[in-house]
Design an enzyme around this catalytic site. Sequence first.
Site, PDB file in Angstrom:
ATOM      1  N   CYS A  12      -3.676  -2.951   4.552  1.00 26.64           N
ATOM      2  CA  CYS A  12      -2.750  -4.283   4.732  1.00 26.64           C
ATOM      3  C   CYS A  12      -2.985  -5.517   4.215  1.00 26.64           C
ATOM      4  O   CYS A  12      -2.492  -6.419   4.489  1.00 26.64           O
ATOM      5  CB  CYS A  12      -2.517  -4.187   6.390  1.00 26.64           C
ATOM      6  SG  CYS A  12      -2.327  -2.632   6.921  1.00 26.64           S
ATOM      7  N   SER A  40     -10.657   2.562  13.411  1.00 24.20           N
ATOM      8  CA  SER A  40      -9.968   1.511  12.620  1.00 24.20           C
ATOM      9  C   SER A  40      -9.980   0.170  13.598  1.00 24.20           C
ATOM     10  O   SER A  40      -9.813  -0.840  13.139  1.00 24.20           O
ATOM     11  CB  SER A  40      -8.556   1.956  12.037  1.00 24.20           C
ATOM     12  OG  SER A  40      -7.767   1.826  13.345  1.00 24.20           O
ATOM     13  N   HIS A  85      -2.936  -9.980  11.856  1.00 21.22           N
ATOM     14  CA  HIS A  85      -2.541  -8.868  11.252  1.00 21.22           C
ATOM     15  C   HIS A  85      -2.178  -8.045  12.299  1.00 21.22           C
ATOM     16  O   HIS A  85      -2.845  -7.808  13.307  1.00 21.22           O
ATOM     17  CB  HIS A  85      -3.258  -8.242  10.262  1.00 21.22           C
ATOM     18  CG  HIS A  85      -2.835  -6.531  10.086  1.00 21.22           C
ATOM     19  ND1 HIS A  85      -1.624  -6.454   9.623  1.00 21.22           N
ATOM     20  CD2 HIS A  85      -3.514  -5.541  10.304  1.00 21.22           C
ATOM     21  CE1 HIS A  85      -1.549  -5.145   9.574  1.00 21.22           C
ATOM     22  NE2 HIS A  85      -2.638  -4.604  10.082  1.00 21.22           N
ATOM     23  N   THR A 127       3.097   3.439  15.888  1.00 22.96           N
ATOM     24  CA  THR A 127       2.479   2.311  15.414  1.00 22.96           C
ATOM     25  C   THR A 127       3.101   1.929  13.826  1.00 22.96           C
ATOM     26  O   THR A 127       2.378   1.404  12.856  1.00 22.96           O
ATOM     27  CB  THR A 127       1.248   2.146  15.305  1.00 22.96           C
ATOM     28  OG1 THR A 127       0.559   3.066  14.357  1.00 22.96           O
ATOM     29  CG2 THR A 127       0.566   2.365  16.639  1.00 22.96           C
ATOM     30  N   LYS A 156      -6.369  -8.168  22.139  1.00 24.57           N
ATOM     31  CA  LYS A 156      -7.710  -7.971  22.254  1.00 24.57           C
ATOM     32  C   LYS A 156      -8.465  -8.760  21.275  1.00 24.57           C
ATOM     33  O   LYS A 156      -9.566  -9.232  21.737  1.00 24.57           O
ATOM     34  CB  LYS A 156      -7.874  -6.380  21.914  1.00 24.57           C
ATOM     35  CG  LYS A 156      -7.705  -5.414  22.827  1.00 24.57           C
ATOM     36  CD  LYS A 156      -8.289  -4.041  22.492  1.00 24.57           C
ATOM     37  CE  LYS A 156      -7.578  -3.158  23.619  1.00 24.57           C
ATOM     38  NZ  LYS A 156      -7.741  -1.712  23.544  1.00 24.57           N
ATOM     39  N   GLU A 185       0.779  -1.251  -0.024  1.00 28.93           N
ATOM     40  CA  GLU A 185      -0.013  -0.246  -0.125  1.00 28.93           C
ATOM     41  C   GLU A 185       0.859   1.383  -0.040  1.00 28.93           C
ATOM     42  O   GLU A 185       0.364   2.437   0.271  1.00 28.93           O
ATOM     43  CB  GLU A 185      -0.998   0.109   1.308  1.00 28.93           C
ATOM     44  CG  GLU A 185      -0.199  -0.207   2.616  1.00 28.93           C
ATOM     45  CD  GLU A 185      -1.269   0.389   3.727  1.00 28.93           C
ATOM     46  OE1 GLU A 185      -1.434   1.563   3.636  1.00 28.93           O
ATOM     47  OE2 GLU A 185      -1.428  -0.423   4.463  1.00 28.93           O
ATOM     48  N   SER A 234      -7.693  -2.092   6.005  1.00 24.10           N
ATOM     49  CA  SER A 234      -8.551  -0.997   6.266  1.00 24.10           C
ATOM     50  C   SER A 234      -9.409  -0.737   5.008  1.00 24.10           C
ATOM     51  O   SER A 234      -8.953  -1.098   3.887  1.00 24.10           O
ATOM     52  CB  SER A 234      -7.880   0.543   6.732  1.00 24.10           C
ATOM     53  OG  SER A 234      -7.359  -0.065   7.877  1.00 24.10           O
ATOM     54  N   ASN A 237       4.400  -2.209  12.854  1.00 23.26           N
ATOM     55  CA  ASN A 237       3.404  -2.575  11.895  1.00 23.26           C
ATOM     56  C   ASN A 237       3.981  -2.483  10.407  1.00 23.26           C
ATOM     57  O   ASN A 237       4.575  -1.353  10.096  1.00 23.26           O
ATOM     58  CB  ASN A 237       2.239  -1.678  11.801  1.00 23.26           C
ATOM     59  CG  ASN A 237       1.149  -2.173  10.792  1.00 23.26           C
ATOM     60  OD1 ASN A 237       1.078  -2.874  10.234  1.00 23.26           O
ATOM     61  ND2 ASN A 237      -0.078  -1.261  10.895  1.00 23.26           N
TER      62      ASN A 237
END
Length: 448
Positions: free
Chosen positions: A116, A208, A246, A158, A255, A82, A358, A325
């Site tokens: 991603c 996001s 990811h 990030t 989470k 991307e 995203s 990331n």
Amino acid sequence: QKNVGILAMEIYFPPTCIQQEVLEAHDGASKGKYTIGLGQDCMGFCTEVEDVISMSLTAVNSLLEKYAVDPKQVGRLEVGSETVIDKSKSIKTFLMQIFEKCGNSDIEGVDSTNACYGGTAALFNCVNWVESSSWDGRYGLVVCTDSAVYAEGPARPTGGAAAVAMLIGPDAPIVFESKIRASHMAHVYDFYKPILDSEYPVVDGKLSQTCYLMALDACYKSVCNKYEKLESKQFSIADAAYFVFHSPYNKLVQKSFARLLFNDFLRNACSIDESAKEKLAPFLSLSGDESYQSRDLEKTSQQVAKPFYDEKVQPTTLIPKQVGNMYTASLYAAFASLLHNKHNTLAGQRVMLFSYGSGSTATMFSLKLNEGQHPFSLSNIASAMNVAEKLKSRHELAPEKFVEIMQLMEHRYGAKDFVTSKDCSLLAPGTYYLTEVDSKYRRFYAKK
Ligand code: ACO
């Protein structure tokens, strides 16, 4: 073709990085925000001599060399990225330099782009090609490459950068269980890049996170339904040895896994014991929307999930925590971490992967592993990737230097007519680097 999947892998990340603890102090963030709050240890980044093209040249060249693959034996090359460089000219075409030199210009495939997720799209394309009547008997090659950089502010820690190359073919040690796969695709504005003279995305961080978790839930539910139809028994987290996510930052992975466990609880799956049921019972009546907002549910489910997380997820987190990331490469760097940590015991195991981009696009899919045959064996992939050595030989830069490099890169983005410092002293031998962008925006690379 039988057992189509990943035969070989290589990962490259820049040798330049910054400790999250150091960045946190420099940014004036509260102590522990990046390290405990986001769960990140360190962040890799490109300096002015590296970019997504140089990183993917390095990864592809290194993969072909390490596994002694003749470049003429590659029939399809797909790139997921991307990171916008030439817009209409694909990164794949730059990689053709390696193949043209050997007289091979007969290679299908171009770039896939959607945040991603592009790497997963590229991977599926290659696997589908090998499984199809169009296959000409040669290898597929997938490259996931990104440099994730954010404007100053809460998203900056990030970032990350890497390229992962994967060789695709039949009789692989890492086989796609294509029936156990589900996607969730929707229209949302959580992260996008409408500002074409900047490398930085427009991002709604909180949105996001929620979009990611909603896509995860949808994919998991659908995977469970499909599995249950196929196997006539329930699917739960007990049915896979590892879950690979990811990884924008590690906290979201924690989470996410807790969310799978909560899904199992709602479905009354066998992975949930009596004490877990008791702890999660208060959340049974939450609506879907409420469940994404509930801090109590987040904390309780993470606590219940902790022992399973340590067993089924923690071994996948090494590179994403150390590099950050890597956008399209992030999921595959997490998978590479698993191969690095567990290659001895992975044969016979199922591994579930969750890819999120995203916008939004997401797929959960299953891989079944076997030891394979040298050079395409799990143990050889682990030793070829040499992750520990690559991490150890990095150079930690000071935050002032990092900020200075980010400013130079902002200035260089979309610019023409410049030569780089050509300072490749920090790069390992064999690494490609950017030397010049000429007056017609053409880019030139050299190999150390
Ligand atoms: N010690 C320990 N933990 C702390 C501390 C501290 N001193 N300070 C904050 N925290 C915790 C917070 O409680 C929070 O954890 P929690 O969610 O478990 O409660 C965490 O650190 C992050 O703090 P926030 O205040 O939520 O962080 P902020 O809003 O400043 O930024 C965000 C985080 C939104 C992730 C930002 O970095 C971002 O926008 N990143 C890019 C978007 C992204 O990566 N999205 C993920 C999916 S899309 C994709 O892959 C690009």
